[in-house]
Enzyme design. Structure first.
Site, PDB file in Angstrom:
ATOM      1  N   CYS A  12       0.806  -1.223   0.000  1.00 16.20           N
ATOM      2  CA  CYS A  12       0.000   0.000   0.000  1.00 16.20           C
ATOM      3  C   CYS A  12       0.840   1.275   0.000  1.00 16.20           C
ATOM      4  O   CYS A  12       0.321   2.368  -0.223  1.00 16.20           O
ATOM      5  CB  CYS A  12      -0.948  -0.006   1.189  1.00 16.20           C
ATOM      6  SG  CYS A  12      -2.057  -1.428   1.211  1.00 16.20           S
TER       7      CYS A  12
ATOM      8  N   HIS B  65      -3.266   7.071   1.896  1.00 16.77           N
ATOM      9  CA  HIS B  65      -3.715   5.770   1.425  1.00 16.77           C
ATOM     10  C   HIS B  65      -5.125   5.522   1.947  1.00 16.77           C
ATOM     11  O   HIS B  65      -5.412   5.689   3.135  1.00 16.77           O
ATOM     12  CB  HIS B  65      -2.754   4.687   1.923  1.00 16.77           C
ATOM     13  CG  HIS B  65      -3.280   3.303   1.815  1.00 16.77           C
ATOM     14  ND1 HIS B  65      -3.833   2.810   0.654  1.00 16.77           N
ATOM     15  CD2 HIS B  65      -3.376   2.300   2.734  1.00 16.77           C
ATOM     16  CE1 HIS B  65      -4.228   1.565   0.857  1.00 16.77           C
ATOM     17  NE2 HIS B  65      -3.963   1.235   2.114  1.00 16.77           N
TER      18      HIS B  65
ATOM     19  N   ASN C  58     -10.282  -0.199  -0.181  1.00 17.04           N
ATOM     20  CA  ASN C  58      -8.817  -0.177  -0.129  1.00 17.04           C
ATOM     21  C   ASN C  58      -8.271  -0.848  -1.381  1.00 17.04           C
ATOM     22  O   ASN C  58      -8.368  -2.061  -1.537  1.00 17.04           O
ATOM     23  CB  ASN C  58      -8.353  -0.909   1.132  1.00 17.04           C
ATOM     24  CG  ASN C  58      -6.843  -0.938   1.291  1.00 17.04           C
ATOM     25  OD1 ASN C  58      -6.086  -0.708   0.346  1.00 17.04           O
ATOM     26  ND2 ASN C  58      -6.383  -1.251   2.490  1.00 17.04           N
TER      27      ASN C  58
END
EC number: 2.3.1.180
Length: 330
Positions: free
Chosen positions: A114, A255, A285
């Site tokens: 990520c 993020h 996500n």
């Protein structure tokens, strides 16, 4: 070689058309829209069909970024693909090079989960600043639905698929103002998509591993604690390198993992909520794709203006984390 500045001149994004909302997901696993939304901020996510490839989604995002930057695929010197879910374990960046028609570009994959897009920004900038390359396409893309256990409600509610891209170009002034990137392997077990070996006997005394990757596992409480502590610290360090204060930030671009994390980081840094960029309600996500996906959303709606200062930070498996302070445009 002459040292040059870096400008981010184009953005693009792409996501599969298939949408899985919380209500539908609750038919697969014991959960509810209220439970998911109240804990994560996520309402839906995009899922790639079995016939859809990561490279195709990534290529679509890159095409949009190249068009916005006003260059041709033939002008591209380097393609960096930040991903943990390539179509080919040897990498997918070269497939994207071919699909773009960027025949003059070098292409390679970069894996930092990520944090991949942030690590990719820093990597791309070094090639430009040293005069090696002039035009770099950086793509963050992941198809995490391939690796989700759809019976594990701790993880299946979180992840989605997508891609985002930017074009970085050599420029007289440097718009990448400061950065800081970090890693801590001692916390690796908090978030994994791990290989599980199975012994295969080749001959007496010789056995090799031939196994499979297992679904994503995550300790949500540890990741939350890690992110809320480390992200403000790393943004502060990047701001120090940029010789800027928190008040100079026009937009906070984190993020897109969990709305609670976004809000907690902003609160710790005294950044008002109207400066938070968030689109995780629509996409969930998307790992390395989340920052450029969210960036492209606000660029194309006209919310981000030329010269706006953005504090971007990624965090995730590894564990890895980092921040980049940059000005949008030229």
């Amino acid at each position: 070689m002459q040292n040059l500045g870096v400008a981010i001149t184009g953005s693009g994004s792409a996501a599969p058309s298939t949408c899985l909302d919380n209500e539908t997901l609750s038919q697969l696993v014991e959960t509810s829209d209220e439970w998911i939304a109240s804990r994560t901020g996520i309402r839906q996510r995009r899922l790639a069909q079995a016939s859809e490839s990561l490279s195709a989604i990534a290529t679509s995002a890159a095409k949009e970024a190249i068009a916005m930057a006003g260059i041709s695929p033939l002008d591209v010197d380097l393609i960096i693909l930040a991903t943990s879910t390539s179509d080919d374990l040897f990498g997918s960046a070269c497939q994207i090079q071919t699909q773009l028609g960027a025949i003059n570009a070098v292409a390679f994959d970069l894996t930092a989960a990520c944090s991949g897009f942030i690590f990719g920004l820093v990597t791309a900038a070094q090639y430009i600043r040293t005069g090696v390359y002039q035009n770099v396409v950086l793509i963050g893309a992941d198809v995490l639905s391939r690796w989700v256990d759809w019976q594990d409600r701790r993880t299946c509610v979180l992840f989605g698929d997508g891609a985002g891209a930017v074009v970085l170009q050599a420029h007289q002034s440097d718009r990448l103002l400061g950065f800081e990137i970090r890693s801590d392997g001692t916390q690796n077990s908090s978030l994994n998509l791990s290989y599980s070996p199975q012994s295969q006997q080749l001959m007496p005394g010789v056995a090799v591993g031939k196994g499979n990757f297992q679904p994503i596992t995550m300790n949500g409480k540890e990741i939350y604690r890690f992110a809320v502590q480390k992200v403000p610290e790393v943004i502060d360090k990047a701001l120090f390198r940029a010789n800027l204060s928190v008040d100079a930030i026009d937009w906070l671009l984190l993020h897109q993992a969990n709305q609670r994390i976004l809000d907690a980081v902003a609160d710790r840094m005294n950044i008002p909520s109207h400066k938070i960029i968030s689109n995780l309600a629509k996409y969930g996500n998307t790992s390395a794709a989340s920052i450029p996906l969210a960036l492209d959303d606000v660029v194309r709606t006209g919310q981000i203006k030329n010269g706006d200062i953005i504090a971007a930070s990624g965090f995730g498996a590894g564990l890895t984390w980092g921040a980049v302070i940059f000005q949008w445009g030229v």
